[in-house]
Design an enzyme around this catalytic site. Sequence first.
Site, short mmCIF file in Angstrom:
data_model
loop_
_atom_site.label_atom_id
_atom_site.label_comp_id
_atom_site.label_asym_id
_atom_site.label_seq_id
_atom_site.Cartn_x
_atom_site.Cartn_y
_atom_site.Cartn_z
N ASP A 67 34.84 14.94 1.14
CA ASP A 67 33.64 15.72 0.80
C ASP A 67 33.23 15.55 -0.65
O ASP A 67 33.95 14.98 -1.46
CB ASP A 67 33.87 17.21 1.13
CG ASP A 67 35.25 17.71 0.69
OD1 ASP A 67 35.86 17.08 -0.20
OD2 ASP A 67 35.72 18.71 1.25
N ASN A 136 40.67 30.38 3.66
CA ASN A 136 39.96 30.90 4.84
C ASN A 136 40.12 29.99 6.06
O ASN A 136 39.48 30.19 7.08
CB ASN A 136 38.47 31.10 4.53
CG ASN A 136 37.75 29.79 4.21
OD1 ASN A 136 38.35 28.72 4.21
ND2 ASN A 136 36.47 29.88 3.92
N HIS A 138 39.45 26.68 6.11
CA HIS A 138 38.57 25.50 6.20
C HIS A 138 39.38 24.22 6.01
O HIS A 138 40.43 24.22 5.37
CB HIS A 138 37.40 25.60 5.22
CG HIS A 138 37.72 25.36 3.77
ND1 HIS A 138 36.93 25.85 2.75
CD2 HIS A 138 38.71 24.69 3.15
CE1 HIS A 138 37.44 25.47 1.59
NE2 HIS A 138 38.52 24.77 1.80
N GLU A 143 33.61 25.30 7.08
CA GLU A 143 33.92 26.71 6.88
C GLU A 143 33.94 27.47 8.21
O GLU A 143 33.24 27.08 9.16
CB GLU A 143 32.85 27.34 5.98
CG GLU A 143 32.68 26.67 4.62
CD GLU A 143 33.72 27.11 3.60
OE1 GLU A 143 34.86 27.46 3.98
OE2 GLU A 143 33.39 27.11 2.41
P1 PGA Z 1 43.19 23.73 -2.97
O1 PGA Z 1 42.02 23.58 -1.93
O2 PGA Z 1 44.08 22.54 -2.78
O3 PGA Z 1 42.51 23.67 -4.32
O4 PGA Z 1 43.87 25.01 -2.69
C1 PGA Z 1 42.33 23.29 -0.61
C2 PGA Z 1 41.07 23.24 0.21
O5 PGA Z 1 40.14 24.00 -0.07
O6 PGA Z 1 41.01 22.43 1.13
#
Ligand code: PGA
Length: 244
Positions: A67, A136, A138, A143
């Site tokens: 992404d 959450n 995702h 999301e």
């Molecule tokens: P993070 O993000 O590694 O910064 O916790 C993980 C994600 O949002 O996929």
Amino acid sequence: MKIIVTESYEEMSKVAAGIFAEEIIDDSRIVLGLATGSTPIGTYKELVRKHLEEGLDFSQVTTFNLDEYVGIDAGDPNSYRFFMNENLFDHVNIDKGNTHVPDGMTDNPHEYGKEYDEMIEKAGGIRIQLLGIGSNGHIAFNEPDEELPVGTGLVSLTRQTIEDNARFFQSVDHVPTQAISMGMGSIMKAERIVILASGEGKAEIIGKLVEGGKVTTRIPASFLLLHPDVTLVCDKEAYSLVGR
Ligand code: PGA
């Protein structure tokens, strides 16, 4: 889902890098799916060490990232292209022409997303995909929602994700609200998936993922339960609510 619980973030990173290194050694022309965020930084550090000290060869490797933020130029320090250069690509012998991060400045996200998926297919598909997980649930920027996109395209970030990612920006108001993200189908097409989780902040979602036993668009990562070759590598803090 295969699960590996480690004592520390460092060990998690070494296990994940070991899995990727073995795949690269096995097929020097491999196509990798890569992720950004705090979690994979240690994995990339270990892959860089393996390149420098053990000669792990990236010269024929192709990569596709999950992404990119919309409206953030590749040269912006907050862009995921910048992150990948800084954390991996600039330190190994990869041909940057073979590295792909979605273009957050595209003026036609829908067409662009289709082209991105086609590019992955033309490259032969992703052999192994690295994933983080949002607090959450995702994966990439897919999301929790009533419906989830199948292909790559434009997505909106939830308030939770914007707040989670605010630490990288001047303030929460500077966090982009949209992204170009690989879709659920694009991710699920990878032959093999390694998902990482570290720290107490991920304990609740890892508990739900491991114990849920159900697929729900409210936890996009739950779709991984349908995939035949997923390995969760997480430290004991992230695993601490499983079985409670
Ligand atoms: P993070 O993000 O590694 O910064 O916790 C993980 C994600 O949002 O996929």
